[in-house]
Design a protein around this motif. Structure first.
Motif, short mmCIF file in Angstrom:
data_model
loop_
_atom_site.label_atom_id
_atom_site.label_comp_id
_atom_site.label_asym_id
_atom_site.label_seq_id
_atom_site.Cartn_x
_atom_site.Cartn_y
_atom_site.Cartn_z
N LEU A 6 0.84 -1.18 0.00
CA LEU A 6 0.00 0.00 0.00
C LEU A 6 0.88 1.24 0.00
O LEU A 6 1.86 1.31 0.74
CB LEU A 6 -0.90 0.03 1.24
N TYR A 7 0.52 2.22 -0.83
CA TYR A 7 1.27 3.47 -0.85
C TYR A 7 0.70 4.35 0.27
O TYR A 7 -0.37 4.93 0.13
CB TYR A 7 1.12 4.17 -2.19
N LEU A 8 1.43 4.45 1.37
CA LEU A 8 0.93 5.15 2.55
C LEU A 8 1.67 6.44 2.86
O LEU A 8 1.12 7.31 3.52
CB LEU A 8 0.99 4.23 3.77
N GLU A 73 -4.46 14.70 6.67
CA GLU A 73 -3.67 13.69 7.37
C GLU A 73 -3.91 13.70 8.88
O GLU A 73 -3.58 12.74 9.57
CB GLU A 73 -2.17 13.92 7.10
N HIS A 76 -5.33 10.70 10.80
CA HIS A 76 -4.53 9.56 11.22
C HIS A 76 -3.94 9.75 12.62
O HIS A 76 -3.32 8.83 13.16
CB HIS A 76 -3.39 9.31 10.23
N SER A 106 -3.79 0.20 6.79
CA SER A 106 -4.61 0.35 5.60
C SER A 106 -4.59 1.82 5.20
O SER A 106 -4.04 2.65 5.93
CB SER A 106 -6.05 -0.11 5.86
N GLU A 107 -5.18 2.14 4.07
CA GLU A 107 -5.23 3.54 3.65
C GLU A 107 -6.03 4.38 4.63
O GLU A 107 -5.79 5.57 4.78
CB GLU A 107 -5.84 3.64 2.25
N ARG A 108 -6.98 3.75 5.31
CA ARG A 108 -7.81 4.47 6.28
C ARG A 108 -7.17 4.51 7.66
O ARG A 108 -7.37 5.45 8.42
CB ARG A 108 -9.19 3.80 6.37
N LYS A 110 -3.55 4.40 9.10
CA LYS A 110 -2.10 4.39 8.90
C LYS A 110 -1.36 4.09 10.20
O LYS A 110 -0.29 3.49 10.19
CB LYS A 110 -1.66 5.75 8.33
N TYR A 194 5.90 2.73 0.16
CA TYR A 194 5.02 1.57 0.13
C TYR A 194 5.21 0.70 1.36
O TYR A 194 6.32 0.25 1.64
CB TYR A 194 5.29 0.73 -1.13
#
Length: 201
Positions: A6-8, A73, A76, A106-108, A110, A194
């Protein structure tokens, strides 16, 4: 078993992460030299480098806060106690038994609950504390004009306590980077952006 990437972490996020790391190390080294713990650069040079790094970090910190607030952001870093106990239990024992992380990235999500409250504390309490005590230290010769009645030793002790807190956080943070499914997977993520998730069984 399969793994997912995942690109975080964006380029700016990775930049300020490593820039902060370099500045924290420089500030700790020069700060402890200023206090007479050892001799490396010499007192005068240590003070110059320390002040330069402090001003640099202040500017970077302003950009970081602005970026977090304007890009969304900040979500997060909102504290949550959902699964907090499970995360603490995982790092205390589960990780040594090969158990899966209770809050996978996850993207949601971090950061897990423990990371959220720690990072929020660093950004909103420890860093401002160091900025304020550092400024007071820096403006020592102007205290009389401001009417400040502090003693230099008090401010020095407070600033040093903050430095030790930052040192402890840094050591724990470095250790925690090795707790991925590979010892360097989290560190790699802060270079590439990633995050390689744990393989699904």
């Amino acid at each position: 078993m399969s793994s997912t990437k995942l690109y975080l972490y964006t380029r700016f996020e990775r930049f300020w992460h490593w820039a902060q790391a370099a500045l924290i190390i420089a500030l700790l080294v020069t700060g402890f030299e200023i206090h007479g713990s050892f001799v490396l650069l010499g007192f005068g040079s240590a003070v110059t480098v320390h002040n330069f790094c402090a001003w640099t970090w202040l500017v970077l910190y302003a950009f970081i806060v602005f970026w977090i607030l304007t890009t969304g952001e900040w979500r997060h870093y909102v504290p949550t106690f959902v699964k907090m106990f499970e995360v603490m239990q995982y790092y205390a024992s589960g990780i040594f038994k090969g158990e899966p992380h209770p809050v996978p990235k996850s993207e949601r999500i971090k950061h897990n609950p423990l990371q959220r409250i720690t990072y929020l504390g660093i950004v909103s309490v420890l860093v401002p504390f160091q900025i304020v005590t550092g400024f007071m230290y820096y403006l020592y010769n102007d205290w009389a004009a401001f009417g400040w009645a502090f003693t230099l030793s008090t401010i020095a002790i407070l600033h040093t306590i903050g430095a030790f807190a930052m040192l402890v956080f840094s050591i724990v943070h470095i250790y925690m980077t090795t707790t991925g499914h590979h010892p360097f997977s989290h560190i790699k993520a802060m270079f590439t952006g990633y995050e390689e998730l744990e393989p699904e069984k």
